[in-house]
Write a protein that holds these residues in place. Structure first.
Motif, PDB file in Angstrom:
ATOM      1  N   PRO A  73      -9.846  -7.208   3.716  1.00 48.23           N
ATOM      2  CA  PRO A  73     -10.192  -6.240   3.309  1.00 48.23           C
ATOM      3  C   PRO A  73      -9.281  -5.094   3.527  1.00 48.23           C
ATOM      4  N   ALA A  74      -9.027  -4.466   2.543  1.00 46.95           N
ATOM      5  CA  ALA A  74      -7.301  -3.584   2.622  1.00 46.95           C
ATOM      6  C   ALA A  74      -8.757  -1.870   2.299  1.00 46.95           C
ATOM      7  N   PHE A  75      -7.919  -1.122   3.619  1.00 47.15           N
ATOM      8  CA  PHE A  75      -8.252   0.495   3.383  1.00 47.15           C
ATOM      9  C   PHE A  75      -7.772   1.385   3.355  1.00 47.15           C
ATOM     10  N   LYS A  76      -7.643   1.872   2.427  1.00 47.25           N
ATOM     11  CA  LYS A  76      -7.071   3.307   2.402  1.00 47.25           C
ATOM     12  C   LYS A  76      -7.354   4.425   3.258  1.00 47.25           C
ATOM     13  N   ILE A  77      -6.031   4.519   3.814  1.00 48.32           N
ATOM     14  CA  ILE A  77      -6.630   5.677   5.206  1.00 48.32           C
ATOM     15  C   ILE A  77      -5.183   7.073   4.997  1.00 48.32           C
ATOM     16  N   LEU A 100       4.419  -3.489  -1.538  1.00 44.85           N
ATOM     17  CA  LEU A 100       3.698  -3.086  -2.755  1.00 44.85           C
ATOM     18  C   LEU A 100       4.149  -1.832  -3.382  1.00 44.85           C
ATOM     19  N   PRO A 101       3.938  -1.526  -4.523  1.00 45.66           N
ATOM     20  CA  PRO A 101       5.200   0.023  -4.962  1.00 45.66           C
ATOM     21  C   PRO A 101       4.514   0.782  -5.198  1.00 45.66           C
ATOM     22  N   GLY A 102       5.038   2.230  -4.457  1.00 41.37           N
ATOM     23  CA  GLY A 102       3.406   3.561  -4.225  1.00 41.37           C
ATOM     24  C   GLY A 102       2.960   3.880  -3.593  1.00 41.37           C
ATOM     25  N   ALA A 103       2.761   2.398  -2.420  1.00 38.42           N
ATOM     26  CA  ALA A 103       2.573   2.504  -1.224  1.00 38.42           C
ATOM     27  C   ALA A 103       3.272   2.092   0.245  1.00 38.42           C
ATOM     28  N   ASN A 104       2.506   2.501   1.632  1.00 34.70           N
ATOM     29  CA  ASN A 104       3.277   2.075   2.515  1.00 34.70           C
ATOM     30  C   ASN A 104       1.629   1.663   3.028  1.00 34.70           C
ATOM     31  N   ARG A 105       1.878   0.721   4.013  1.00 35.84           N
ATOM     32  CA  ARG A 105       1.025  -0.297   3.946  1.00 35.84           C
ATOM     33  C   ARG A 105       1.725  -1.500   5.472  1.00 35.84           C
ATOM     34  N   ILE A 106       0.139  -1.906   6.641  1.00 36.21           N
ATOM     35  CA  ILE A 106       1.105  -1.932   7.795  1.00 36.21           C
ATOM     36  C   ILE A 106       0.010  -3.248   7.629  1.00 36.21           C
ATOM     37  N   HIS A 107      -0.784  -4.440   8.290  1.00 40.11           N
ATOM     38  CA  HIS A 107      -1.236  -5.176   8.343  1.00 40.11           C
ATOM     39  C   HIS A 107      -1.807  -5.682   9.195  1.00 40.11           C
ATOM     40  N   ILE A 108      -3.270  -5.831   9.967  1.00 36.40           N
ATOM     41  CA  ILE A 108      -3.210  -6.050  11.374  1.00 36.40           C
ATOM     42  C   ILE A 108      -4.373  -7.620  11.582  1.00 36.40           C
ATOM     43  N   HIS A 109      -4.654  -7.392  13.035  1.00 37.57           N
ATOM     44  CA  HIS A 109      -5.625  -8.450  13.033  1.00 37.57           C
ATOM     45  C   HIS A 109      -6.870  -8.220  13.842  1.00 37.57           C
ATOM     46  N   ASP A 110      -8.200  -8.431  13.722  1.00 37.82           N
ATOM     47  CA  ASP A 110      -8.931  -7.674  14.962  1.00 37.82           C
ATOM     48  C   ASP A 110      -8.427  -8.892  15.928  1.00 37.82           C
ATOM     49  N   PRO A 111      -9.825  -8.309  17.139  1.00 35.61           N
ATOM     50  CA  PRO A 111      -9.345 -10.176  18.553  1.00 35.61           C
ATOM     51  C   PRO A 111      -9.876 -11.045  17.690  1.00 35.61           C
ATOM     52  N   PHE A 112      -9.907 -11.623  16.660  1.00 33.18           N
ATOM     53  CA  PHE A 112     -10.716 -12.855  16.142  1.00 33.18           C
ATOM     54  C   PHE A 112      -9.605 -13.093  15.232  1.00 33.18           C
ATOM     55  N   GLY A 113      -8.660 -12.766  14.668  1.00 34.51           N
ATOM     56  CA  GLY A 113      -7.524 -13.140  14.064  1.00 34.51           C
ATOM     57  C   GLY A 113      -8.138 -13.307  12.808  1.00 34.51           C
ATOM     58  N   ASN A 114      -8.888 -11.912  12.494  1.00 28.34           N
ATOM     59  CA  ASN A 114      -9.108 -11.713  10.843  1.00 28.34           C
ATOM     60  C   ASN A 114      -7.974 -10.719  10.369  1.00 28.34           C
ATOM     61  N   ARG A 115      -7.869 -10.950   9.154  1.00 29.60           N
ATOM     62  CA  ARG A 115      -6.366  -9.769   8.944  1.00 29.60           C
ATOM     63  C   ARG A 115      -7.564  -8.870   7.966  1.00 29.60           C
ATOM     64  N   ILE A 116      -6.502  -7.424   8.323  1.00 27.97           N
ATOM     65  CA  ILE A 116      -7.150  -6.580   7.740  1.00 27.97           C
ATOM     66  C   ILE A 116      -5.289  -5.792   7.588  1.00 27.97           C
ATOM     67  N   GLU A 117      -6.018  -5.067   6.078  1.00 27.56           N
ATOM     68  CA  GLU A 117      -4.648  -4.374   6.068  1.00 27.56           C
ATOM     69  C   GLU A 117      -5.223  -2.698   5.501  1.00 27.56           C
ATOM     70  N   LEU A 118      -4.476  -2.202   5.434  1.00 27.89           N
ATOM     71  CA  LEU A 118      -4.441  -0.466   5.749  1.00 27.89           C
ATOM     72  C   LEU A 118      -3.136   0.223   5.363  1.00 27.89           C
ATOM     73  N   LEU A 119      -3.722   1.179   4.463  1.00 29.86           N
ATOM     74  CA  LEU A 119      -2.649   0.932   3.394  1.00 29.86           C
ATOM     75  C   LEU A 119      -2.856   2.742   2.832  1.00 29.86           C
ATOM     76  N   GLU A 120      -2.038   3.427   2.591  1.00 26.66           N
ATOM     77  CA  GLU A 120      -1.516   5.098   2.179  1.00 26.66           C
ATOM     78  C   GLU A 120      -1.174   4.856   1.075  1.00 26.66           C
ATOM     79  N   TRP A 121      -1.568   5.098   0.348  1.00 27.56           N
ATOM     80  CA  TRP A 121      -0.606   5.583  -1.712  1.00 27.56           C
ATOM     81  C   TRP A 121       0.512   6.638  -1.152  1.00 27.56           C
ATOM     82  N   LYS A 122       1.169   6.776  -1.868  1.00 26.98           N
ATOM     83  CA  LYS A 122       2.456   7.471  -1.840  1.00 26.98           C
ATOM     84  C   LYS A 122       2.145   8.600  -2.827  1.00 26.98           C
ATOM     85  N   PRO A 123       2.306  10.032  -2.667  1.00 23.54           N
ATOM     86  CA  PRO A 123       2.203  10.301  -3.935  1.00 23.54           C
ATOM     87  C   PRO A 123       2.829  10.735  -4.510  1.00 23.54           C
ATOM     88  N   SER A 124       2.224  11.497  -5.714  1.00 27.87           N
ATOM     89  CA  SER A 124       3.059  11.028  -7.399  1.00 27.87           C
ATOM     90  C   SER A 124       4.110  11.624  -7.562  1.00 27.87           C
TER      91      SER A 124
END
Length: 125
Positions: A73-77, A100-124
């Motif tokens: 999953p990828a969550f906008k924050i 990803l152009p226009g986005a600041n993003r990171i990836h983390i893993h939950d305690p079970f190893g599932n990948r999670i994307e967290l991103l914040e779109w840069k202002p235009s």
């Protein structure tokens, strides 16, 4: 008959049997989500459900378990920098990704190893 998709109701991630406590510690304790009650008919399946705003994550039990390494999953924050500081404080590793152009993003893993994307779109500009 025509139809359309309006929104995502929830995202399901898998966890090994008996790991609900770790799920609660991560999703409630670290990511500050609220646990929500599962319907009675589904409680016997194990797992736990979490919510933040309009976002729901359902952690379901899967045996045999295999973490999702690519699909995610990828969550906008808001305030990615604040989140990175919070994750660092709690010793949660993250990977910065500038591909990803226009986005600041990171990836983390939950305690079970599932990948999670967290991103914040840069202002235009």
């Amino acid at each position: 008959m025509s139809f359309r998709f309006n929104d995502i109701d929830h995202i399901q991630l898998a966890a090994p049997k008996g790991k609900e406590k770790e799920a609660r510690e991560f999703f409630c304790g670290i990511l500050r989500m609220e646990e929500i009650e599962k319907p009675v008919a589904l409680k016997t399946n194990g797992g736990a459900w979490f919510k933040s705003g309009n976002v729901q994550i359902h952690v379901g039990i899967e045996e045999p378990f295999s973490p999702s390494k690519k699909a995610h999953p990828a969550f906008k924050i808001e305030n990615l920098e604040g989140l990175k500081q919070h994750l660092t404080k709690h010793k949660i590793l993250f990977i910065e990704d500038h591909l990803l152009p226009g986005a600041n993003r990171i990836h983390i893993h939950d305690p079970f190893g599932n990948r999670i994307e967290l991103l914040e779109w840069k202002p235009s500009s």
